[in-house]
Design an enzyme around this catalytic site. Sequence first.
Site, mmCIF file in Angstrom:
data_model
loop_
_atom_site.group_PDB
_atom_site.id
_atom_site.type_symbol
_atom_site.label_atom_id
_atom_site.label_comp_id
_atom_site.label_asym_id
_atom_site.label_seq_id
_atom_site.Cartn_x
_atom_site.Cartn_y
_atom_site.Cartn_z
ATOM 1 N N HIS A 53 -30.610 11.649 12.371
ATOM 2 C CA HIS A 53 -30.446 12.686 11.274
ATOM 3 C C HIS A 53 -30.865 13.899 11.624
ATOM 4 O O HIS A 53 -31.618 14.147 12.631
ATOM 5 C CB HIS A 53 -30.955 12.048 9.955
ATOM 6 C CG HIS A 53 -32.433 12.271 9.866
ATOM 7 N ND1 HIS A 53 -32.961 12.281 8.574
ATOM 8 C CD2 HIS A 53 -33.545 12.446 10.637
ATOM 9 C CE1 HIS A 53 -34.398 12.420 8.548
ATOM 10 N NE2 HIS A 53 -34.512 12.393 10.095
ATOM 11 N N CYS A 55 -37.851 17.214 12.411
ATOM 12 C CA CYS A 55 -36.663 16.670 11.646
ATOM 13 C C CYS A 55 -35.692 17.698 11.470
ATOM 14 O O CYS A 55 -34.528 17.473 11.062
ATOM 15 C CB CYS A 55 -37.207 15.912 10.337
ATOM 16 S SG CYS A 55 -37.808 14.357 10.198
ATOM 17 N N HIS A 104 -32.363 13.548 15.851
ATOM 18 C CA HIS A 104 -33.203 12.559 16.355
ATOM 19 C C HIS A 104 -32.947 11.342 15.720
ATOM 20 O O HIS A 104 -32.387 11.467 14.469
ATOM 21 C CB HIS A 104 -34.589 13.280 16.353
ATOM 22 C CG HIS A 104 -34.833 13.514 14.773
ATOM 23 N ND1 HIS A 104 -34.756 14.394 14.028
ATOM 24 C CD2 HIS A 104 -35.547 12.594 13.759
ATOM 25 C CE1 HIS A 104 -35.035 14.477 12.733
ATOM 26 N NE2 HIS A 104 -35.805 13.074 12.868
ATOM 27 N N HIS A 158 -34.558 7.599 14.085
ATOM 28 C CA HIS A 158 -35.400 6.589 13.155
ATOM 29 C C HIS A 158 -35.099 5.321 13.214
ATOM 30 O O HIS A 158 -34.023 4.893 13.173
ATOM 31 C CB HIS A 158 -35.635 7.143 11.752
ATOM 32 C CG HIS A 158 -36.314 8.537 11.645
ATOM 33 N ND1 HIS A 158 -37.834 8.690 11.790
ATOM 34 C CD2 HIS A 158 -35.744 9.709 11.230
ATOM 35 C CE1 HIS A 158 -37.820 10.043 11.673
ATOM 36 N NE2 HIS A 158 -36.637 10.737 11.456
ATOM 37 N N ASP A 191 -26.034 1.544 10.388
ATOM 38 C CA ASP A 191 -26.676 1.198 11.454
ATOM 39 C C ASP A 191 -26.178 1.889 12.638
ATOM 40 O O ASP A 191 -24.821 1.978 12.784
ATOM 41 C CB ASP A 191 -26.934 -0.189 11.654
ATOM 42 C CG ASP A 191 -27.737 -0.712 12.707
ATOM 43 O OD1 ASP A 191 -28.756 -0.028 13.177
ATOM 44 O OD2 ASP A 191 -27.198 -1.753 13.475
ATOM 45 N N HIS A 192 -26.732 2.668 13.553
ATOM 46 C CA HIS A 192 -26.400 3.118 14.714
ATOM 47 C C HIS A 192 -25.591 4.446 14.360
ATOM 48 O O HIS A 192 -24.406 4.553 15.280
ATOM 49 C CB HIS A 192 -25.669 2.174 15.711
ATOM 50 C CG HIS A 192 -26.650 1.591 16.508
ATOM 51 N ND1 HIS A 192 -27.283 0.431 15.940
ATOM 52 C CD2 HIS A 192 -27.152 1.619 17.817
ATOM 53 C CE1 HIS A 192 -28.264 -0.093 16.574
ATOM 54 N NE2 HIS A 192 -28.103 0.540 17.948
ATOM 55 N N GLU A 217 -39.356 5.213 6.972
ATOM 56 C CA GLU A 217 -38.793 5.998 7.827
ATOM 57 C C GLU A 217 -39.586 6.183 9.290
ATOM 58 O O GLU A 217 -39.028 6.111 10.357
ATOM 59 C CB GLU A 217 -38.851 7.435 7.636
ATOM 60 C CG GLU A 217 -37.786 8.359 8.233
ATOM 61 C CD GLU A 217 -37.512 9.800 7.739
ATOM 62 O OE1 GLU A 217 -36.534 9.851 7.144
ATOM 63 O OE2 GLU A 217 -38.498 10.521 7.712
HETATM 64 NI NI NI Z 1 -36.425 12.474 10.963
#
Ligand code: NI
Length: 136
Positions: free
Chosen positions: A15, A34, A40, A42, A80-81, A125
Site C-alpha cells: 500500500h 508509508c 511497500h 505489510h 492477499d498479494h 499491520e
Molecule cells: Ni505501510
Amino acid sequence: MKATVSRHAHFNAAHRLNVANWTDEKNEEYFGPCNNSNFHGHNYELIVSLTGDIDPHTGYVFDMKELSDIIKLNVESRLDHKNLNLDVPIFKDLNPSAENISKIIYDWLRPCFNSKLSLKIKLYETPRNFVEYGGQ
Ligand code: NI
C-alpha cells in the site's frame, strides 16, 4: 450464555498512504515510510471474532470451518498479494490505513452473519501496531 470465537487469518499486501490534496512534503512528514511513492508491503494478521449465544445442541457459537471459508472467500481472495491502492477498487479514493482496511473488512463480512452475532475485526499491520473495529 454467550461466548466469543475468533479465527486468525493473514494476508500480504502492498500500500501507500497519501492525502491527494496535501503537498509531497506534508505527506512525507505525516506518513513517513508509508508514503513511499513506490509502495511497500505489510504482513497483515487478521483476527475475526464473533460473539453470540452458545447453541445448546452443537455447543458452538459458530462453525470455525465455515468462518475460515467465509474469511477466505470475502477477505483473503480480495486482499492477499494485492496492491491495495491499485488492485482494490474501494481504496482508489480511500487511504488504505489499517483503520480503513479494518472497516472495509467489517463491511464485507457483516452480511455473512446473522445479526444476533456481534462481529469484531482486529488487524495487525505490524507485530506491534493493530486496530480494532466493531462497527461503531
Ligand atoms: Ni505501510
